[in-house]
Design a protein around this motif. Structure first.
Motif, PDB file in Angstrom:
ATOM      1  N   ALA A   1       0.843  -1.197   0.000  1.00 34.23           N
ATOM      2  CA  ALA A   1       0.000   0.000   0.000  1.00 34.23           C
ATOM      3  C   ALA A   1       0.876   1.245   0.000  1.00 34.23           C
ATOM      4  O   ALA A   1       1.802   1.369   0.800  1.00 34.23           O
ATOM      5  N   GLU A   2       0.603   2.157  -0.906  1.00 35.67           N
ATOM      6  CA  GLU A   2       1.316   3.423  -0.918  1.00 35.67           C
ATOM      7  C   GLU A   2       0.717   4.345   0.136  1.00 35.67           C
ATOM      8  O   GLU A   2      -0.468   4.300   0.429  1.00 35.67           O
ATOM      9  N   THR A   3       1.560   5.185   0.731  1.00 34.69           N
ATOM     10  CA  THR A   3       1.109   6.177   1.701  1.00 34.69           C
ATOM     11  C   THR A   3       1.667   7.532   1.310  1.00 34.69           C
ATOM     12  O   THR A   3       2.512   7.635   0.418  1.00 34.69           O
ATOM     13  N   SER A   4       1.235   8.567   1.984  1.00 37.53           N
ATOM     14  CA  SER A   4       1.725   9.912   1.687  1.00 37.53           C
ATOM     15  C   SER A   4       2.955  10.273   2.499  1.00 37.53           C
ATOM     16  O   SER A   4       3.495  11.363   2.354  1.00 37.53           O
ATOM     17  N   PHE A   5       3.422   9.367   3.353  1.00 34.31           N
ATOM     18  CA  PHE A   5       4.600   9.657   4.161  1.00 34.31           C
ATOM     19  C   PHE A   5       5.785   9.991   3.257  1.00 34.31           C
ATOM     20  O   PHE A   5       6.192   9.187   2.417  1.00 34.31           O
ATOM     21  N   GLY A   6       6.350  11.166   3.424  1.00 37.92           N
ATOM     22  CA  GLY A   6       7.576  11.524   2.729  1.00 37.92           C
ATOM     23  C   GLY A   6       7.431  11.821   1.257  1.00 37.92           C
ATOM     24  O   GLY A   6       8.451  11.977   0.570  1.00 37.92           O
ATOM     25  N   LYS A   7       6.231  11.909   0.742  1.00 36.13           N
ATOM     26  CA  LYS A   7       6.077  12.222  -0.667  1.00 36.13           C
ATOM     27  C   LYS A   7       6.702  13.593  -0.938  1.00 36.13           C
ATOM     28  O   LYS A   7       6.372  14.579  -0.295  1.00 36.13           O
ATOM     29  N   GLY A   8       7.618  13.645  -1.882  1.00 38.19           N
ATOM     30  CA  GLY A   8       8.327  14.879  -2.174  1.00 38.19           C
ATOM     31  C   GLY A   8       9.725  14.900  -1.636  1.00 38.19           C
ATOM     32  O   GLY A   8      10.540  15.722  -2.062  1.00 38.19           O
TER      33      GLY A   8
ATOM     34  N   VAL B   1       6.913 -17.840  21.277  1.00 38.59           N
ATOM     35  CA  VAL B   1       7.830 -17.729  20.145  1.00 38.59           C
ATOM     36  C   VAL B   1       7.007 -17.772  18.863  1.00 38.59           C
ATOM     37  O   VAL B   1       6.220 -18.704  18.649  1.00 38.59           O
ATOM     38  N   PHE B   2       7.201 -16.772  18.014  1.00 35.74           N
ATOM     39  CA  PHE B   2       6.375 -16.622  16.820  1.00 35.74           C
ATOM     40  C   PHE B   2       7.252 -16.535  15.574  1.00 35.74           C
ATOM     41  O   PHE B   2       8.294 -15.881  15.575  1.00 35.74           O
ATOM     42  N   ASP B   3       6.810 -17.183  14.500  1.00 35.29           N
ATOM     43  CA  ASP B   3       7.476 -17.023  13.220  1.00 35.29           C
ATOM     44  C   ASP B   3       7.213 -15.613  12.693  1.00 35.29           C
ATOM     45  O   ASP B   3       6.105 -15.086  12.823  1.00 35.29           O
ATOM     46  N   LEU B   4       8.231 -15.025  12.090  1.00 31.61           N
ATOM     47  CA  LEU B   4       8.082 -13.672  11.564  1.00 31.61           C
ATOM     48  C   LEU B   4       6.934 -13.584  10.567  1.00 31.61           C
ATOM     49  O   LEU B   4       6.166 -12.616  10.566  1.00 31.61           O
ATOM     50  N   GLU B   5       6.801 -14.611   9.727  1.00 29.76           N
ATOM     51  CA  GLU B   5       5.734 -14.597   8.726  1.00 29.76           C
ATOM     52  C   GLU B   5       4.353 -14.586   9.355  1.00 29.76           C
ATOM     53  O   GLU B   5       3.383 -14.140   8.733  1.00 29.76           O
ATOM     54  N   ASP B   6       4.235 -15.073  10.594  1.00 30.90           N
ATOM     55  CA  ASP B   6       2.948 -15.061  11.280  1.00 30.90           C
ATOM     56  C   ASP B   6       2.676 -13.717  11.945  1.00 30.90           C
ATOM     57  O   ASP B   6       1.524 -13.376  12.229  1.00 30.90           O
ATOM     58  N   ILE B   7       3.744 -12.965  12.222  1.00 31.63           N
ATOM     59  CA  ILE B   7       3.596 -11.653  12.848  1.00 31.63           C
ATOM     60  C   ILE B   7       3.312 -10.583  11.802  1.00 31.63           C
ATOM     61  O   ILE B   7       2.459  -9.720  11.989  1.00 31.63           O
ATOM     62  N   ILE B   8       4.060 -10.636  10.703  1.00 38.94           N
ATOM     63  CA  ILE B   8       3.903  -9.645   9.631  1.00 38.94           C
ATOM     64  C   ILE B   8       3.534 -10.380   8.351  1.00 38.94           C
ATOM     65  O   ILE B   8       4.356 -11.096   7.779  1.00 38.94           O
ATOM     66  N   LYS B   9       2.325 -10.197   7.913  1.00 42.15           N
ATOM     67  CA  LYS B   9       1.850 -10.843   6.688  1.00 42.15           C
ATOM     68  C   LYS B   9       1.935  -9.858   5.517  1.00 42.15           C
ATOM     69  O   LYS B   9       1.846  -8.643   5.699  1.00 42.15           O
ATOM     70  N   GLU B  10       2.094 -10.413   4.335  1.00 42.24           N
ATOM     71  CA  GLU B  10       2.267  -9.561   3.153  1.00 42.24           C
ATOM     72  C   GLU B  10       1.119  -8.583   2.969  1.00 42.24           C
ATOM     73  O   GLU B  10       1.312  -7.445   2.543  1.00 42.24           O
ATOM     74  N   SER B  11      -0.079  -8.996   3.314  1.00 37.13           N
ATOM     75  CA  SER B  11      -1.251  -8.145   3.123  1.00 37.13           C
ATOM     76  C   SER B  11      -1.212  -6.893   3.999  1.00 37.13           C
ATOM     77  O   SER B  11      -1.973  -5.945   3.763  1.00 37.13           O
ATOM     78  N   MET B  12      -0.321  -6.874   5.000  1.00 36.50           N
ATOM     79  CA  MET B  12      -0.236  -5.746   5.915  1.00 36.50           C
ATOM     80  C   MET B  12       0.732  -4.669   5.443  1.00 36.50           C
ATOM     81  O   MET B  12       0.752  -3.558   5.988  1.00 36.50           O
ATOM     82  N   LEU B  13       1.550  -4.953   4.429  1.00 34.90           N
ATOM     83  CA  LEU B  13       2.687  -4.099   4.105  1.00 34.90           C
ATOM     84  C   LEU B  13       2.283  -2.779   3.454  1.00 34.90           C
ATOM     85  O   LEU B  13       1.362  -2.704   2.663  1.00 34.90           O
TER      86      LEU B  13
END
Length: 330
Positions: A69-76, A126-138
């Protein structure tokens, strides 16, 4: 994903980078052990590849994320070249020279990767990184990075709001602070074989700082996975603080009631405080913090700019420190 509104801290359109700079990945490090959360290209990257941009990466090194997902953070903001951002680093686990991380981190194994969550929270373990951060969240956020050594860059990070991740673990009312710890593995990290720092590297935030919308848990940059030298596979990005607060290669998160000890505040408390907010009004004991060198810049004509309070993010984070003596709580 939410698209954030542009803040006053975002830079003017006059500083927009040339597309070719953003896409320059000719020297992209081939990360054999990196976490891959997807495949494909996004936004300008995708368009440039279709246009046959001569500075786009080889087919085998196309970006590894899809649906960011694109955001407006730092645009410019004028983005620093990829080659600079991945070859001029502080990552003392691999050595104390700026080129050491790139030269000595290629063998770091970043998959599989787990994070241990402890302390005052409803869900620990103990959690796998892929379970904490999923691609759909990026999402992508372009942030300014200000080092305490008075140099800076602008980097397009890929990650997820730190608050989103931390809330998943249901911190209790006793969780006043969040502690983070870097991987300790001297076999893979040659810098840990010597003295100088008390390993493993430790950092911490007040819980309200960690929950601020600017705080990012990053797994990538420039549309691709994090190179090892930049803190793969997961690191903090806290753009209103000096760079050493953005701990790399995280393996532990602990919710605690008391302010945790952190690496640099233990080593030299008169020079590196717990908060480490970018503040041009508080000099380092050995140099001024009123200006910074924005990289890249030449030797004869360095790109020197004025440092802004909270690195230009005062509107977003200033309320966190209302009433505090920032010369005492540095």
């Amino acid at each position: 994903m939410l698209i954030f509104n542009k803040k006053a801290s975002d830079c003017s359109e006059s500083e927009v980078t040339d597309k070719s700079v953003y896409l320059n990945r000719r020297q992209f490090m081939k990360t054999t052990g990196g976490i891959v959360l997807g495949a494909g290209a996004i936004g300008q990257v995708s368009a440039a590849l279709q246009d046959g941009n001569p500075l786009s990466p080889p087919i085998s090194l196309k970006p590894n994320f899809a649906n960011i997902a694109e955001t407006s953070f730092g645009k410019g903001d004028k983005i620093s070249p990829y080659d600079v951002a991945t070859s001029y680093n502080n990552f003392y686990e691999f050595g104390y020279g700026k080129s050491d991380p790139k030269e000595k981190s290629s063998q770091l194994q970043t998959t599989p990767w787990t994070i241990t969550v402890e302390g005052e929270a409803g869900e620990t373990g103990v959690f796998d990184l892929e379970d904490i951060i999923k691609e759909s969240m990026l999402e992508e956020r372009i942030y300014r990075l200000r080092c305490v050594e008075a140099w800076s860059m602008v980097i397009p990070w890929v990650g997820v709001s730190l608050a989103t991740v931390l809330k998943r673990f249901e911190p209790t009312s006793k969780a006043k602070y969040v502690y983070f710890e870097t991987l300790y593995d001297p076999k893979q990290m040659p810098g840990q074989r010597g003295g100088g720092l008390d390993w493993p590297y430790r950092e911490g935030l007040r819980i309200d700082e960690a929950m601020n919308p600017l705080a990012l848990l990053a797994v990538g940059m420039y549309g691709s996975i994090l190179p090892n030298q930049n803190g793969a596979p997961v690191r903090l990005v806290l753009p209103w603080k000096y760079g050493f607060k953005s701990i790399k290669s995280i393996v532990k998160i602990r919710f605690v009631e008391e302010m945790p000890k952190t690496t640099w505040s233990m080593l030299a408390p008169n020079e590196y405080g717990f908060y480490a907010n970018v503040n041009p009004n508080v000099d380092h004991p050995r140099w001024s913090q009123k200006q910074e060198r924005r990289l890249p810049g030449g030797v004869l004509f360095p790109n020197v700019i004025e440092t802004k309070m909270f690195n230009g993010y005062e509107e977003e984070v200033g309320s966190l420190y209302a009433g505090m003596d920032l010369k005492r709580f540095y």
